[in-house]
Structure formats: structure tokens, C-alpha cells
Design a protein around this motif. Structure first.
Motif, PDB file in Angstrom:
ATOM      1  N   VAL A  30      18.563  10.011  12.197  1.00  0.00           N
ATOM      2  CA  VAL A  30      17.401   9.014  12.030  1.00  0.00           C
ATOM      3  C   VAL A  30      18.236   7.877  11.784  1.00  0.00           C
ATOM      4  N   LEU A  31      17.678   6.437  12.309  1.00  0.00           N
ATOM      5  CA  LEU A  31      18.035   5.127  11.816  1.00  0.00           C
ATOM      6  C   LEU A  31      16.884   4.539  11.324  1.00  0.00           C
ATOM      7  N   TYR A  32      17.236   4.254   9.639  1.00  0.00           N
ATOM      8  CA  TYR A  32      15.936   3.544   9.140  1.00  0.00           C
ATOM      9  C   TYR A  32      16.547   1.854   8.864  1.00  0.00           C
ATOM     10  N   LEU A  33      15.959   1.011   9.715  1.00  0.00           N
ATOM     11  CA  LEU A  33      16.194  -0.306   9.581  1.00  0.00           C
ATOM     12  C   LEU A  33      15.046  -0.946   8.533  1.00  0.00           C
ATOM     13  N   ALA A  34      15.593  -0.459   7.139  1.00  0.00           N
ATOM     14  CA  ALA A  34      14.698  -1.111   6.068  1.00  0.00           C
ATOM     15  C   ALA A  34      14.941  -2.429   5.612  1.00  0.00           C
ATOM     16  N   LEU A  35      14.370  -3.481   6.571  1.00  0.00           N
ATOM     17  CA  LEU A  35      14.861  -4.954   6.473  1.00  0.00           C
ATOM     18  C   LEU A  35      14.100  -5.507   5.322  1.00  0.00           C
ATOM     19  N   GLU A  36      13.509  -4.862   4.552  1.00  0.00           N
ATOM     20  CA  GLU A  36      12.834  -5.699   3.358  1.00  0.00           C
ATOM     21  C   GLU A  36      13.348  -5.217   1.955  1.00  0.00           C
ATOM     22  N   ASP A  37      14.414  -4.187   2.099  1.00  0.00           N
ATOM     23  CA  ASP A  37      14.951  -3.358   0.971  1.00  0.00           C
ATOM     24  C   ASP A  37      16.375  -3.595   0.933  1.00  0.00           C
ATOM     25  N   GLY A  38      16.963  -3.851  -0.040  1.00  0.00           N
ATOM     26  CA  GLY A  38      18.463  -3.405  -0.165  1.00  0.00           C
ATOM     27  C   GLY A  38      18.966  -2.214  -0.799  1.00  0.00           C
ATOM     28  N   PRO A  39      20.248  -2.124  -0.904  1.00  0.00           N
ATOM     29  CA  PRO A  39      20.705  -0.699  -1.164  1.00  0.00           C
ATOM     30  C   PRO A  39      20.319  -0.367  -2.632  1.00  0.00           C
ATOM     31  N   ARG A  40      20.367  -1.046  -3.539  1.00  0.00           N
ATOM     32  CA  ARG A  40      19.513  -0.669  -4.870  1.00  0.00           C
ATOM     33  C   ARG A  40      18.418  -0.301  -4.941  1.00  0.00           C
ATOM     34  N   ARG A  41      17.567  -1.049  -4.113  1.00  0.00           N
ATOM     35  CA  ARG A  41      16.095  -0.325  -4.022  1.00  0.00           C
ATOM     36  C   ARG A  41      15.856   0.931  -3.245  1.00  0.00           C
ATOM     37  N   LEU A  42      16.902   0.935  -2.089  1.00  0.00           N
ATOM     38  CA  LEU A  42      16.619   2.348  -1.336  1.00  0.00           C
ATOM     39  C   LEU A  42      17.082   3.369  -2.139  1.00  0.00           C
ATOM     40  N   ILE A  81       0.748  -1.100   0.104  1.00  0.00           N
ATOM     41  CA  ILE A  81       0.026   0.104  -0.045  1.00  0.00           C
ATOM     42  C   ILE A  81       0.870   1.366  -0.020  1.00  0.00           C
ATOM     43  N   GLY A  82       2.125   1.077   0.449  1.00  0.00           N
ATOM     44  CA  GLY A  82       3.105   2.256   0.331  1.00  0.00           C
ATOM     45  C   GLY A  82       3.504   2.748   1.934  1.00  0.00           C
ATOM     46  N   LYS A  83       3.481   1.646   2.804  1.00  0.00           N
ATOM     47  CA  LYS A  83       4.065   2.032   3.942  1.00  0.00           C
ATOM     48  C   LYS A  83       5.439   2.430   3.851  1.00  0.00           C
ATOM     49  N   SER A  84       6.272   1.785   3.341  1.00  0.00           N
ATOM     50  CA  SER A  84       7.688   2.028   3.183  1.00  0.00           C
ATOM     51  C   SER A  84       8.031   3.170   2.708  1.00  0.00           C
ATOM     52  N   TRP A  85       7.336   3.739   1.568  1.00  0.00           N
ATOM     53  CA  TRP A  85       7.478   5.045   0.835  1.00  0.00           C
ATOM     54  C   TRP A  85       7.187   6.078   2.107  1.00  0.00           C
ATOM     55  N   MET A 128      13.706   8.713  -6.775  1.00  0.00           N
ATOM     56  CA  MET A 128      12.207   9.105  -6.954  1.00  0.00           C
ATOM     57  C   MET A 128      11.809  10.184  -6.014  1.00  0.00           C
ATOM     58  N   LEU A 129      12.191  10.100  -4.884  1.00  0.00           N
ATOM     59  CA  LEU A 129      11.476  11.069  -3.728  1.00  0.00           C
ATOM     60  C   LEU A 129      12.145  12.509  -4.006  1.00  0.00           C
ATOM     61  N   GLY A 130      12.890  12.496  -5.053  1.00  0.00           N
ATOM     62  CA  GLY A 130      13.674  13.850  -5.419  1.00  0.00           C
ATOM     63  C   GLY A 130      15.093  14.173  -4.648  1.00  0.00           C
ATOM     64  N   VAL A 131      15.646  13.001  -3.985  1.00  0.00           N
ATOM     65  CA  VAL A 131      16.920  13.113  -3.332  1.00  0.00           C
ATOM     66  C   VAL A 131      18.019  12.703  -3.823  1.00  0.00           C
ATOM     67  N   ASP A 132      18.872  13.586  -4.396  1.00  0.00           N
ATOM     68  CA  ASP A 132      20.117  13.081  -5.131  1.00  0.00           C
ATOM     69  C   ASP A 132      21.357  13.100  -4.144  1.00  0.00           C
ATOM     70  N   LEU A 164      21.018  10.747   8.113  1.00  0.00           N
ATOM     71  CA  LEU A 164      20.313   9.365   8.089  1.00  0.00           C
ATOM     72  C   LEU A 164      20.897   8.261   7.865  1.00  0.00           C
ATOM     73  N   THR A 165      20.858   7.164   8.789  1.00  0.00           N
ATOM     74  CA  THR A 165      21.506   5.799   8.743  1.00  0.00           C
ATOM     75  C   THR A 165      20.585   5.040   8.177  1.00  0.00           C
ATOM     76  N   LEU A 166      21.074   4.055   7.109  1.00  0.00           N
ATOM     77  CA  LEU A 166      20.196   2.843   6.529  1.00  0.00           C
ATOM     78  C   LEU A 166      20.913   1.573   6.979  1.00  0.00           C
ATOM     79  N   GLN A 167      19.982   0.860   7.292  1.00  0.00           N
ATOM     80  CA  GLN A 167      20.518  -0.526   7.850  1.00  0.00           C
ATOM     81  C   GLN A 167      19.770  -1.498   6.936  1.00  0.00           C
ATOM     82  N   PRO A 168      19.859  -2.175   5.971  1.00  0.00           N
ATOM     83  CA  PRO A 168      19.080  -2.929   5.538  1.00  0.00           C
ATOM     84  C   PRO A 168      18.955  -4.622   5.960  1.00  0.00           C
ATOM     85  N   ARG A 169      19.930  -5.083   7.002  1.00  0.00           N
ATOM     86  CA  ARG A 169      19.872  -6.251   7.511  1.00  0.00           C
ATOM     87  C   ARG A 169      20.433  -6.145   8.946  1.00  0.00           C
ATOM     88  N   LEU A 170      19.978  -6.984   9.839  1.00  0.00           N
ATOM     89  CA  LEU A 170      20.274  -7.252  11.328  1.00  0.00           C
ATOM     90  C   LEU A 170      21.666  -8.348  11.313  1.00  0.00           C
TER      91      LEU A 170
END
Length: 341
Positions: A81-93, A51-55, A99-103, A109-115
Motif C-alpha cells: 500500500v502507498l498512502y499519499l497523505a498530502l494533508e498530513d505530516g509524520p507527527r499527525r500520521l 467528516i473522517g475521510k482520512s481516518w 489511535m487506531l491501535g497500531v504500535d 505500508l509506505t507513507l508519503q506526506p509530500r510530492l
């Protein structure tokens, strides 16, 4: 050999205080990640799959890390901010960020796709590092760390798991943890009942947000209930991953949500009649004044439509032959963006 002195057991009332003492204390105000929507503490954000929760949470994470606007209309303070994006990898993030307009992603912002260690340890480490800065942590999704429970007390298990997460941020004033979770498949009358699992999940959280969106449309409703924020329903839209309030602020979005709900399934003329009443000046509208605005309607036809809308609870009768809008939920003034000088 000396023995350690015995430690007196705590008295059952050691944690109590009087109302008189409380009235003299200067306590800090509630910290908001998103004013009017996400206060400090533990927030459970729920929606059906895809539905767009992750977005939504990625957009919140980017805005909070930069000190930008959430939903295109709500200014937020800058924070780590720490975003534990456990359903996404670096390419998708990376793709989503562009797409959100951030180059150039924010350093805050710290991104972590796995634990590689338990989620509780990762969250605690980030809180230890950034505690005084009122950090935001997003866990996407709960299912990735929840595990399977086959015991008899499912409610107690859910409540205990969520309470363990809540305690982490409760120990760090001003910090926030947003946990993303799936909703149940069955449609529920009460949006809180749509949380997948037992009521222990929602019961342990400080705030619960539920996104309701029909597939194939960008229009959605964001339901909010909280111990600290006002309860409300807000109209939001999603286009190409961007979530926006439908309106200039929460007050507008609350009114749009009411209008959407009231006009759902109505015919064109019925919607025109309803809109005429909703736009009515103080004092309400009569069938004659409604018919004057809609050339295809007679006075009797307008009276019929008005009566049906009143019976359905979409409008209210305020006098003999007079109809007015249902009062719309009003968020606190502090939650609205200030007008620029």
C-alpha cells in the motif's frame, strides 16, 4: 540510404472481437481491495471536510497492508500500500496510527506526506515496483494535485485528469487507486451529485463512495456505486477515528442504513410501530397484532400509524389490513464474511 518501411495505419475495427470469441475466454475475476466496497481500478471517495475521510482511508491502508479487517468486519487480502497523505505530516500520521491501535506499523505500508515529483510519476513508480502484487494506492486529497482550471470545458478537464489517473491502474491488472475528494457544500438528493466539481470526476471513476455524516454524531452512511461492486448504502459509525460497520457484515449494515433513514424524525410510538413491522414474521402484521405489542396503542391508533408509514413508503401493504417491511438491498453472498467452522 535506406528508408524505413511504411507502417500500415491501424484499421478502425482492430480492437474489436466477437461475442463468440469472448465466450471462450478464461478471464480473471475482479480483484477487490475491500470485498463488496472497493474493487480494482479507480475509486473516488467523497465527503465533506472534517467528516473522517482520512481516518477511513488510513484504516483501510493499515488493514490492507496487514491483511486484517476493514470496518471491523470485512476481511481483506494483504497487499503493498502507498498512502499519499498530502494533508498530513509524520507527527499527525503517527498519532493517528496509535489511535487506531497500531504500535508497530506494517512494512507493507509506505507513507508519503509530500510530492517532490508529479503525483502521476510517484504512482507509476509504485506500480512498477509492486505491480504483480496487486498494490493499493491512496491519494489524499485530489485537491492537492488537481490545480485550478479557468477554461470553458470544465467537464472535459475533470474527465481528462481522472482518466489519466485511471489509466495508470488499468495498465496494471489487480491494482487499485483510491482518490479522496471533498463533496460540494449544497445538499443533493442523488449522492453522486454531491461530488465537488463537474460530473467528469465521477464519470471517469470505476467506483464512487460517498460518506454522509452529521457533525456531532458518529453515525454515518456509506453510499457505494460501481461498475463492478453492488450499489448500496451501508450504516457505519466512527468512534475515536475508528470506522466500523453497523452490523456483522454488509447485509446487516444495509438493513441498518434503511432503518436509520426510515426512523429519522419519527416519534417514539411511530418508531415502535415501524420496528414491529420490520420484525414481523412472514405474512405481515395487522393493526390488531401491532396494538397487542404496544400497550399504549388501540387498534384504530395502530391502523393510523400503519397507514401513514405505508403512504410514506417505509412499509408496504401486502393485503387487506396487513403490512410488511420493504425488502432490503441484499449484497452478493460472496461479499459476506464466511462463518467459521
Amino acid at each position: 540510404m535506406t528508408t524505413a518501411p511504411a507502417t500500415a495505419a491501424p484499421h478502425p475495427l482492430d480492437a474489436s472481437f466477437t461475442a463468440a470469441w469472448l465466450s471462450t475466454q478464461e478471464l480473471p475475476p475482479v480483484e477487490y481491495v475491500v470485498p463488496g466496497v472497493i474493487p480494482e481500478g479507480l475509486t473516488l471517495l467523497v465527503a465533506a471536510p472534517k467528516i473522517g475521510k482520512s481516518w477511513m482511508v488510513f484504516g483501510i491502508a493499515l488493514a490492507a497492508a496487514e491483511g486484517g479487517n476493514v470496518f471491523g468486519a470485512i476481511p481483506v487480502d494483504r497487499r503493498p500500500v502507498l498512502y499519499l497523505a498530502l494533508e498530513d505530516g509524520p507527527r499527525r500520521l503517527q498519532s493517528r496510527m496509535r489511535m487506531l491501535g497500531v504500535d508497530h506499523g506494517p512494512e507493507n505500508l509506505t507513507l508519503q506526506p509530500r510530492l517532490d515529483t508529479p503525483a502521476v510519476a510517484v504512482i507509476q513508480a509504485f506500480l512498477d515496483r509492486h505491480g504483480p502484487e496487486k498494490p493499493l494506492i491512496i491519494l489524499d486529497t485530489l485537491g492537492k494535485v488537481r490545480g485550478t482550471y479557468t477554461g470553458n470545458d470544465a467537464y472535459g478537464n475533470d474527465y481528462t485528469q481522472m482518466s489519466a489517473l485511471k489509466e495508470l491502474v488499468d495498465d496494471v491488472p489487480g491494482s487499485s487507486l483510491v482518490v479522496v475528494h471533498h463533496s460540494s457544500k449544497a445538499e443533493k438528493a442523488d449522492f453522486l451529485d454531491s461530488v465537488s466539481g463537474t460530473q467528469g470526476l465521477a464519470g471517469a471513476a470505476d467506483s464512487v463512495l460517498v460518506i454522509k455524516r452529521d457533525r456531532g454524531t458518529g453515525d454515518a452512511a456509506l453510499h457505494v456505486t460501481s461498475r463492478d461492486a453492488d450499489e448500496g448504502e451501508y450504516a457505519v459509525t466512527m468512534t475515536d477515528g475508528q470506522w466500523q460497520l453497523d452490523g456483522d457484515g454488509l447485509r446487516d449494515a444495509a438493513q441498518r442504513a434503511t432503518q436509520r433513514r426510515q426512523t429519522s424524525g419519527l416519534g417514539d410510538v411511530s418508531q415502535e410501530v415501524l420496528q414491529a413491522v420490520q420484525d414481523a414474521p412472514d405474512g405481515g402484521m395487522t393493526p390488531k397484532t401491532v396494538a397487542a405489542l404496544i400497550p399504549t396503542l388501540t387498534n384504530d391508533g395502530a391502523s393510523t400509524y400503519l397507514s401513514r408509514h405505508a403512504e410514506a413508503g417505509r412499509i408496504r401493504k401486502v393485503g387487506r389490513g396487513k403490512y410488511a417491511p420493504i425488502p432490503v438491498f441484499e449484497p452478493f453472498e460472496v461479499f459476506e464474511p464466511e462463518d467459521e467452522e
